[in-house]
Design a protein around this motif. Structure first.
Motif, PDB file in Angstrom:
ATOM      1  N   THR A  49       0.576  -1.040  -0.077  1.00  0.00           N
ATOM      2  CA  THR A  49      -0.125  -0.150  -0.111  1.00  0.00           C
ATOM      3  C   THR A  49       0.882   1.007  -0.086  1.00  0.00           C
ATOM      4  OG1 THR A  49      -0.195   0.193   2.474  1.00  0.00           O
ATOM      5  CG2 THR A  49      -1.794  -1.118   1.489  1.00  0.00           C
ATOM      6  N   LEU A  50       2.009   1.144   0.157  1.00  0.00           N
ATOM      7  CA  LEU A  50       3.159   2.188   0.302  1.00  0.00           C
ATOM      8  C   LEU A  50       4.116   2.274  -0.747  1.00  0.00           C
ATOM      9  CD1 LEU A  50       3.976   2.019   4.196  1.00  0.00           C
ATOM     10  CD2 LEU A  50       2.491   3.642   3.113  1.00  0.00           C
ATOM     11  N   ALA A  51       3.994   1.399  -1.816  1.00  0.00           N
ATOM     12  CA  ALA A  51       4.880   1.344  -2.910  1.00  0.00           C
ATOM     13  C   ALA A  51       5.051   2.519  -3.796  1.00  0.00           C
ATOM     14  CB  ALA A  51       4.270   0.081  -3.969  1.00  0.00           C
ATOM     15  N   THR A  52       4.022   3.167  -4.016  1.00  0.00           N
ATOM     16  CA  THR A  52       4.048   4.505  -4.787  1.00  0.00           C
ATOM     17  C   THR A  52       4.922   5.442  -3.826  1.00  0.00           C
ATOM     18  OG1 THR A  52       2.230   4.012  -6.089  1.00  0.00           O
ATOM     19  CG2 THR A  52       2.862   6.476  -5.805  1.00  0.00           C
ATOM     20  N   ASP A  53       4.390   5.564  -2.640  1.00  0.00           N
ATOM     21  CA  ASP A  53       5.172   6.468  -1.650  1.00  0.00           C
ATOM     22  C   ASP A  53       6.574   6.436  -1.780  1.00  0.00           C
ATOM     23  OD1 ASP A  53       2.623   7.628   0.363  1.00  0.00           O
ATOM     24  OD2 ASP A  53       2.255   5.734  -0.718  1.00  0.00           O
ATOM     25  N   LEU A  54       6.794   4.793  -1.655  1.00  0.00           N
ATOM     26  CA  LEU A  54       8.545   4.820  -1.490  1.00  0.00           C
ATOM     27  C   LEU A  54       9.169   5.108  -2.816  1.00  0.00           C
ATOM     28  CD1 LEU A  54       8.069   1.090   0.094  1.00  0.00           C
ATOM     29  CD2 LEU A  54       9.324   3.120   1.220  1.00  0.00           C
ATOM     30  N   ALA A  55       8.308   4.880  -4.036  1.00  0.00           N
ATOM     31  CA  ALA A  55       9.124   5.112  -5.103  1.00  0.00           C
ATOM     32  C   ALA A  55       9.259   6.747  -5.102  1.00  0.00           C
ATOM     33  CB  ALA A  55       8.362   4.546  -6.090  1.00  0.00           C
ATOM     34  N   HIS A  56       8.398   7.454  -4.727  1.00  0.00           N
ATOM     35  CA  HIS A  56       8.375   9.045  -4.812  1.00  0.00           C
ATOM     36  C   HIS A  56       9.281   9.620  -3.817  1.00  0.00           C
ATOM     37  CE1 HIS A  56       7.154  13.070  -3.608  1.00  0.00           C
ATOM     38  NE2 HIS A  56       7.057  13.022  -4.864  1.00  0.00           N
ATOM     39  N   GLN A  57       9.512   8.871  -2.819  1.00  0.00           N
ATOM     40  CA  GLN A  57      10.463   9.258  -1.683  1.00  0.00           C
ATOM     41  C   GLN A  57      11.899   9.077  -2.229  1.00  0.00           C
ATOM     42  OE1 GLN A  57      10.485   7.717   2.157  1.00  0.00           O
ATOM     43  NE2 GLN A  57      12.370   8.716   2.949  1.00  0.00           N
ATOM     44  N   PRO A  63       9.429  12.120   2.395  1.00  0.00           N
ATOM     45  CA  PRO A  63       8.367  11.031   2.696  1.00  0.00           C
ATOM     46  C   PRO A  63       7.052  11.624   2.642  1.00  0.00           C
ATOM     47  CG  PRO A  63       9.386  11.724   4.722  1.00  0.00           C
ATOM     48  CD  PRO A  63      10.257  12.476   3.439  1.00  0.00           C
ATOM     49  N   SER A  64       6.233  10.667   2.201  1.00  0.00           N
ATOM     50  CA  SER A  64       4.836  11.014   2.039  1.00  0.00           C
ATOM     51  C   SER A  64       4.222  11.178   3.914  1.00  0.00           C
ATOM     52  CB  SER A  64       3.860  10.148   1.391  1.00  0.00           C
ATOM     53  OG  SER A  64       3.929   8.849   2.048  1.00  0.00           O
ATOM     54  N   ALA A  66       1.803   9.192   4.832  1.00  0.00           N
ATOM     55  CA  ALA A  66       1.501   7.735   5.062  1.00  0.00           C
ATOM     56  C   ALA A  66       2.989   7.131   5.685  1.00  0.00           C
ATOM     57  CB  ALA A  66       1.085   7.098   4.159  1.00  0.00           C
ATOM     58  N   LEU A  67       3.982   7.586   4.922  1.00  0.00           N
ATOM     59  CA  LEU A  67       5.302   6.980   5.265  1.00  0.00           C
ATOM     60  C   LEU A  67       5.715   7.494   6.665  1.00  0.00           C
ATOM     61  CD1 LEU A  67       7.394   6.597   1.904  1.00  0.00           C
ATOM     62  CD2 LEU A  67       6.821   4.791   3.648  1.00  0.00           C
ATOM     63  N   SER A  68       5.672   8.809   6.467  1.00  0.00           N
ATOM     64  CA  SER A  68       6.056   9.148   7.773  1.00  0.00           C
ATOM     65  C   SER A  68       5.487   8.671   9.028  1.00  0.00           C
ATOM     66  CB  SER A  68       5.945  10.906   8.049  1.00  0.00           C
ATOM     67  OG  SER A  68       6.572  11.527   6.853  1.00  0.00           O
ATOM     68  N   ASP A  69       4.288   8.448   8.959  1.00  0.00           N
ATOM     69  CA  ASP A  69       3.334   7.808  10.016  1.00  0.00           C
ATOM     70  C   ASP A  69       4.000   6.312  10.214  1.00  0.00           C
ATOM     71  OD1 ASP A  69       1.204   7.440  11.933  1.00  0.00           O
ATOM     72  OD2 ASP A  69       0.642   5.988  10.134  1.00  0.00           O
ATOM     73  N   ALA A  70       4.433   5.565   9.361  1.00  0.00           N
ATOM     74  CA  ALA A  70       4.961   4.217   9.158  1.00  0.00           C
ATOM     75  C   ALA A  70       6.407   4.238   9.950  1.00  0.00           C
ATOM     76  CB  ALA A  70       5.043   3.562   8.037  1.00  0.00           C
ATOM     77  N   TYR A  71       7.043   5.055   9.212  1.00  0.00           N
ATOM     78  CA  TYR A  71       8.468   5.196   9.966  1.00  0.00           C
ATOM     79  C   TYR A  71       8.463   5.491  11.463  1.00  0.00           C
ATOM     80  CZ  TYR A  71      10.288   5.493   5.247  1.00  0.00           C
ATOM     81  OH  TYR A  71      10.501   5.295   3.961  1.00  0.00           O
ATOM     82  N   PHE A  98      12.029  -0.097   2.037  1.00  0.00           N
ATOM     83  CA  PHE A  98      11.487   0.454   2.926  1.00  0.00           C
ATOM     84  C   PHE A  98      12.643   0.619   3.996  1.00  0.00           C
ATOM     85  CE2 PHE A  98       9.720   0.307   7.157  1.00  0.00           C
ATOM     86  CZ  PHE A  98       8.771   0.966   7.325  1.00  0.00           C
ATOM     87  N   PHE A  99      13.461  -0.306   4.148  1.00  0.00           N
ATOM     88  CA  PHE A  99      14.363  -0.362   5.327  1.00  0.00           C
ATOM     89  C   PHE A  99      15.690   0.376   4.874  1.00  0.00           C
ATOM     90  CE2 PHE A  99      12.174  -3.642   6.701  1.00  0.00           C
ATOM     91  CZ  PHE A  99      11.816  -3.436   8.092  1.00  0.00           C
ATOM     92  N   ASP A 100      15.791   0.538   3.414  1.00  0.00           N
ATOM     93  CA  ASP A 100      16.867   1.438   2.880  1.00  0.00           C
ATOM     94  C   ASP A 100      16.660   3.220   3.162  1.00  0.00           C
ATOM     95  OD1 ASP A 100      18.628  -0.283   1.905  1.00  0.00           O
ATOM     96  OD2 ASP A 100      17.826  -0.154  -0.090  1.00  0.00           O
TER      97      ASP A 100
END
Length: 201
Positions: A49-57, A63-64, A66-71, A98-100
């Motif tokens: 569900t975060l694939a697009t966010d990861l590519a953008h970051q 980070p989006s 959503a990603l900031s919240d996950a981190y 994600f871990f990179d």
């Protein structure tokens, strides 16, 4: 205050065996922790569900939300359960990305349970050959037992997978109880206790 277990799964199907394994590991771990007097809540993060966010970051370095919240969830977790499908004898690219992109040091000193899924048992060494080196590099405290689930394990009426899930979750719960998300010293220098845990993992 109740701590939080974070489950990170990198399956791409809906539902996926990686997601299912993560759910079962989380349920068992939470049960053992509750029995030991350490109740937890569980947060599931599905990387598909975060694939697009990861590519953008990756290209923007931003980070989006959503990603900031996950981190942030990873950074405050008392323990982290990670599950990846096996792609080309290793973890998936989505999992590694994600871990990179996670802040350096976020996993340091944090208890982690390693798990993976694949088509056949011949892929089971991925935990030792790929996941273990990655999380040792990230200075996580790795639980001594990991879990690999092949396709055939899900229909095994003998309960072998359930036994492995319980054994690994029990060890992980004990690790969380001893060291619930504790950060390593400044600049992530390993203290003697942390080094001893790594050696025994």
């Amino acid at each position: 205050m109740t701590g939080e277990l974070v489950v990170i799964s990198a399956g791409i199907a809906t539902p996926s065996s990686s997601q299912l394994l993560g759910e079962r590991l989380a349920d068992a771990s939470a049960r053992f922790l509750l029995a030991s007097g350490t109740p937890v809540t569980v947060r599931h993060i599905e990387l598909r569900t975060l694939a697009t966010d990861l590519a953008h970051q990756l290209v923007s370095q931003v980070p989006s939300p959503a990603l900031s919240d996950a981190y942030a969830a990873v950074g405050r977790a008392v323990g982290v359960i990670v599950v990846t499908p096996v792609f080309n004898a290793s973890y998936s690219g989505l999992f590694k990305q994600f871990f990179d992109l996670l802040d350096e040091g976020a996993m340091a000193g944090r208890p982690v349970l390693l798990a993976a899924t694949g088509g056949t048992a011949r892929h089971s060494l991925v935990i030792d050959t790929a996941l273990l080196p990655l999380f040792h590099y990230l200075k996580a405290v790795v639980a001594p037992l990991g879990v690999f689930a092949a396709t055939g394990d899900w229909g095994d009426v003998s309960g072998h997978l359930g036994g492995r899930i319980d054994a690994a979750s029990r060890e992980f719960a004990e690790l969380v109880t001893r060291r619930p998300g504790a950060p390593v010293a400044d600049e992530f220098e390993l203290d003697a206790d942390f080094t001893d845990l790594l050696r025994r993992s």
